[in-house]
Structures are given as structure tokens and as C-alpha cells.
Design a protein around this motif. Structure first.
Motif, PDB file in Angstrom:
ATOM      1  N   THR A 195       0.834  -1.209   0.000  1.00  0.00           N
ATOM      2  CA  THR A 195       0.000   0.000   0.000  1.00  0.00           C
ATOM      3  C   THR A 195       0.864   1.254   0.000  1.00  0.00           C
ATOM      4  N   GLN A 196       1.930   1.239   0.793  1.00  0.00           N
ATOM      5  CA  GLN A 196       2.815   2.416   0.854  1.00  0.00           C
ATOM      6  C   GLN A 196       3.445   2.697  -0.502  1.00  0.00           C
ATOM      7  N   VAL A 197       3.912   1.668  -1.182  1.00  0.00           N
ATOM      8  CA  VAL A 197       4.523   1.851  -2.500  1.00  0.00           C
ATOM      9  C   VAL A 197       3.470   2.307  -3.505  1.00  0.00           C
ATOM     10  N   ASN A 270      13.459  -3.498  -2.125  1.00  0.00           N
ATOM     11  CA  ASN A 270      12.775  -2.624  -1.180  1.00  0.00           C
ATOM     12  C   ASN A 270      12.585  -3.388   0.117  1.00  0.00           C
ATOM     13  N   THR A 271      13.361  -3.068   1.129  1.00  0.00           N
ATOM     14  CA  THR A 271      13.354  -3.889   2.329  1.00  0.00           C
ATOM     15  C   THR A 271      13.499  -3.056   3.578  1.00  0.00           C
ATOM     16  N   SER A 272      13.009  -3.602   4.683  1.00  0.00           N
ATOM     17  CA  SER A 272      13.132  -2.932   5.975  1.00  0.00           C
ATOM     18  C   SER A 272      14.456  -3.242   6.653  1.00  0.00           C
ATOM     19  N   LEU A 273      15.288  -4.058   6.021  1.00  0.00           N
ATOM     20  CA  LEU A 273      16.620  -4.333   6.563  1.00  0.00           C
ATOM     21  C   LEU A 273      17.458  -3.075   6.554  1.00  0.00           C
ATOM     22  N   ASP A 288      19.640  -3.595  -9.007  1.00  0.00           N
ATOM     23  CA  ASP A 288      20.157  -2.314  -9.483  1.00  0.00           C
ATOM     24  C   ASP A 288      20.238  -1.277  -8.377  1.00  0.00           C
ATOM     25  N   ARG A 289      19.270  -1.314  -7.446  1.00  0.00           N
ATOM     26  CA  ARG A 289      19.261  -0.344  -6.357  1.00  0.00           C
ATOM     27  C   ARG A 289      18.702  -0.967  -5.088  1.00  0.00           C
ATOM     28  N   PHE A 290      19.070  -0.380  -3.970  1.00  0.00           N
ATOM     29  CA  PHE A 290      18.498  -0.733  -2.676  1.00  0.00           C
ATOM     30  C   PHE A 290      17.599   0.418  -2.238  1.00  0.00           C
ATOM     31  N   VAL A 291      16.385   0.108  -1.800  1.00  0.00           N
ATOM     32  CA  VAL A 291      15.469   1.129  -1.306  1.00  0.00           C
ATOM     33  C   VAL A 291      15.018   0.727   0.094  1.00  0.00           C
ATOM     34  N   SER A 292      15.364   1.524   1.075  1.00  0.00           N
ATOM     35  CA  SER A 292      14.899   1.259   2.428  1.00  0.00           C
ATOM     36  C   SER A 292      13.419   1.603   2.518  1.00  0.00           C
ATOM     37  N   LYS A 293      12.637   0.732   3.107  1.00  0.00           N
ATOM     38  CA  LYS A 293      11.183   0.880   3.107  1.00  0.00           C
ATOM     39  C   LYS A 293      10.707   2.136   3.823  1.00  0.00           C
ATOM     40  N   PHE A 294       9.527   2.587   3.394  1.00  0.00           N
ATOM     41  CA  PHE A 294       8.810   3.698   4.004  1.00  0.00           C
ATOM     42  C   PHE A 294       9.588   5.010   3.939  1.00  0.00           C
ATOM     43  N   GLN A 295      10.284   5.210   2.825  1.00  0.00           N
ATOM     44  CA  GLN A 295      10.939   6.478   2.529  1.00  0.00           C
ATOM     45  C   GLN A 295      10.444   6.935   1.157  1.00  0.00           C
ATOM     46  N   PRO A 296       9.326   7.652   1.107  1.00  0.00           N
ATOM     47  CA  PRO A 296       8.732   8.009  -0.184  1.00  0.00           C
ATOM     48  C   PRO A 296       9.663   8.804  -1.094  1.00  0.00           C
ATOM     49  N   ASP A 297      10.449   9.718  -0.538  1.00  0.00           N
ATOM     50  CA  ASP A 297      11.355  10.506  -1.378  1.00  0.00           C
ATOM     51  C   ASP A 297      12.394   9.622  -2.052  1.00  0.00           C
TER      52      ASP A 297
END
Length: 315
Positions: A195-197, A270-273, A288-297
Motif C-alpha cells: 500500500t505504501q509503494v 525494497n526492504t526494511s533491513l 540495481d538499487r536498494f530502497v529502504s522501506k517507508f521512505q517516499p522521497d
């Protein structure tokens, strides 16, 4: 860098083999619950808890652990049961999710179990099943027992509201017309994370195709390939969680990279780790990239980076 890679090797060895370790515990009943050991920092007896006036009712207090003040969340209450009784045996599981440290008040901690993700199944949709990401079974004390794997991200989201607002200085106006109408495949077993994504990317005019685990996502990608479709014509990119039933994000990524028909697909993990080894982990598993969860920017920045690449290369 060697030490970082050693850490990656030790912590991703199981997930690289589509396996995980579960910390199994009880919540004052015979029912077994679990969370992934990957997120656990330590387990300890409950210390003195300082009360927080005005705190969320599911927060039992604050514990001082190694000089740090850590909020303690009643896990039993958080998934819809009455609070853990004061006379019941209790422990703290200290965890790290989404760059924050918190502890969960639980009952007896049973043991750690190494399992394959293919042994993990989707949870029921009734009862407190909406607080679970998965279930599994094991032999415990001579009988087959059900393990319920808790959706910690949902638990936390009900206590700490996650903002999906996008900062104006992050948005690239030159890309807005190109992003509108694009599709992104998001793969996550947590409905809260999906939902957040979805709600973040909807602000860019992007449509999300949602899958609950790596096996479902891979089946969709292969079906497109079998139909003669180019996956990058169907989706701009794939955003996948690391830990999911049936097939985790690492195995999913390796399967994508091994198939020449889709090996060029842009994949963001996209992970909470959290941790200093994240960038090395991305390189190791082929994302290709790491995205820490719940960071919309950060999520928007990754999508815009991918859009620029697509415009420049035509792929």
C-alpha cells in the motif's frame, strides 16, 4: 570493504538459498508465532519499563538497553489479543525495522528454526490473519504445530504513521509526462508495504501491478516472455521485498538475471533491513538499487532514475 562483504556473505547465505531462520515464540498460549531472525538484534528478559504518558496504548513502556531508550510494544495486544498478563513469563525481542530499533514484549521464546521459503504458505484471511504475512508447520513436542509469522510492518504502521508525502524538491518536472501511465511491478508479502509503494507512486501517475511473493512475480514475468512480450514494454521496473513466502526477493532476482529474456529488467530491492552492508548486498544479489522501506522521497528518486535511464537508452 572485505569485512562488509563477509557480513553480506554470512547474512545472505540463507536467503541466497531461498531459506530463512525463524525466531519462534509464544504469546501466553500454546500457539506458536515467529518473526525472521534477520531482523532480530537480541532477546533478553524484560527489564524495568519506564512509562510514557500519552503513549500509544500498545506501547508497554520504554526500556533502557545498553544506554539506549527503546520503546517496548506488546506483541500480543498488537495482533488483537488482550495484553500479556503480568504474571506470565515474558521476554523482549529487540529488532531493527526501517532504520529504527524497537522491542516486542512476548511470552516464552521457544527456539530458532531454519526453513525453506517453499515451506512457508500464505495466511488465512480470517481472524487475526490480517496480522500475518505467512504460516508454516513443524514438529514440536511430538506433534505437528502451526507457526504464524507476524507482519511486523503492519504492527508498526498502526503505531507509527508512515507519511507518503513527496518533497517538492525531489520531483523532476521534466519526467512527469513520461512517468504518467507507466506500470511498476511491486512484490511484497506485506499488504502494508504494498500500500505504501502503491500510494506513493500513484502520485506520479504510475500504476502498480501487485504480487505477494517472488513465485507469483516470476510466473507473471515468464508468462509475458512466453507470449513473446518484452518485459520492459510491460513494466518500467520491479520493486521487490527481500523476505517472502515461496520465493524470496534474492532468489527472484537471481532467476530474473539468469533468464536472457528478462535479464535486463531494472530491479530495486525494497526492504526494511538496515545496515552498512546494504550497497554491497545489492551488488551481490544482482539488484540495481536498494530502497529502504517507508521512505517516499527515496522511492521516487529510484523510479525517476530508472525513467531517465529508459529515456537515454531506450530500454
Amino acid at each position: 570493504m572485505t569485512s562488509i562483504l563477509d557480513s553480506v556473505d554470512s547474512r545472505t547465505r540463507l536467503v541466497g538459498e531461498n531459506r530463512l531462520e525463524l525466531l519462534i515464540f509464544q504469546l501466553g498460549t500454546r500457539q506458536l508465532f515467529a518473526i525472521n531472525v534477520f531482523k532480530v538484534r537480541e532477546v533478553l528478559k524484560v527489564p524495568h519499563l519506564n512509562q510514557m504518558p500519552g503513549a500509544h496504548p500498545k506501547i508497554s513502556g520504554v526500556a533502557t538497553i545498553r544506554g539506549n531508550s527503546i520503546p517496548v510494544i506488546d506483541m500480543r495486544q498488537s495482533i488483537g489479543f488482550r495484553p500479556l498478563g503480568k504474571d506470565q513469563r515474558a521476554n523482549l525481542i529487540v529488532t531493527e525495522y526501517n532504520r529504527s530499533i524497537q522491542a516486542f514484549l512476548v511470552g516464552e521464546v521457544v527456539y530458532i528454526k531454519n526453513m525453506g521459503w517453499d515451506e512457508i504458505m500464505e495466511p488465512p484471511s480470517t481472524g487475526h490473519g490480517n496480522y500475518l504475512t505467512a504460516i508454516s508447520k513443524l514438529e514440536h513436542e511430538g506433534e505437528a504445530r502451526l507457526i504464524e509469522i507476524i507482519d511486523v510492518e503492519k504492527v508498526l504502521a498502526e503505531i507509527v504513521s508512515y507519511d507518503i508525502g513527496i518533497s517538492e524538491d525531489v520531483l523532476d518536472g521534466d519526467l512527469s509526462s513520461h512517468l504518467a501511465g507507466q506500470k511498476v511491478l511491486i512484490v511484497d508479502d506485506s499488504s502494508t508495504a504494498r500500500t505504501q509503494v502503491r500510494e506513493t507512486l500513484a502520485q506520479l501517475g504510475i500504476e502498480c501491478i501487485e504480487k505477494k511473493n517472488g513465485a507469483q512475480a516470476l510466473a507473471t514475468l515468464k508468462a509475458w516472455c512466453d507470449e513473446g512480450k518484452n518485459v520492459t514494454d510491460e513494466i518500467l521496473m520491479m520493486i521487490t521485498d527481500a523476505e517472502m513466502p515461496e520465493m524470496d526477493g534474492y532468489k527472484l532476482t537471481s532467476e530474473v538475471r539468469a533468464d536472457a529474456r528478462m535479464s535486463h529488467l531494472y530491479v530495486a530491492l525494497n526492504t526494511s533491513l538496515s545496515g552498512s552492508f546494504n550497497e554491497a548486498m545489492v551488488e551481490k544479489v544482482g539488484c540495481d538499487r536498494f530502497v529502504s522501506k517507508f521512505q517516499p522521497d527515496l522511492l521516487v528518486d529510484v523510479v525517476q532514475t530508472r525513467m531517465r535511464q529508459a529515456l537515454e537508452t531506450g530500454k
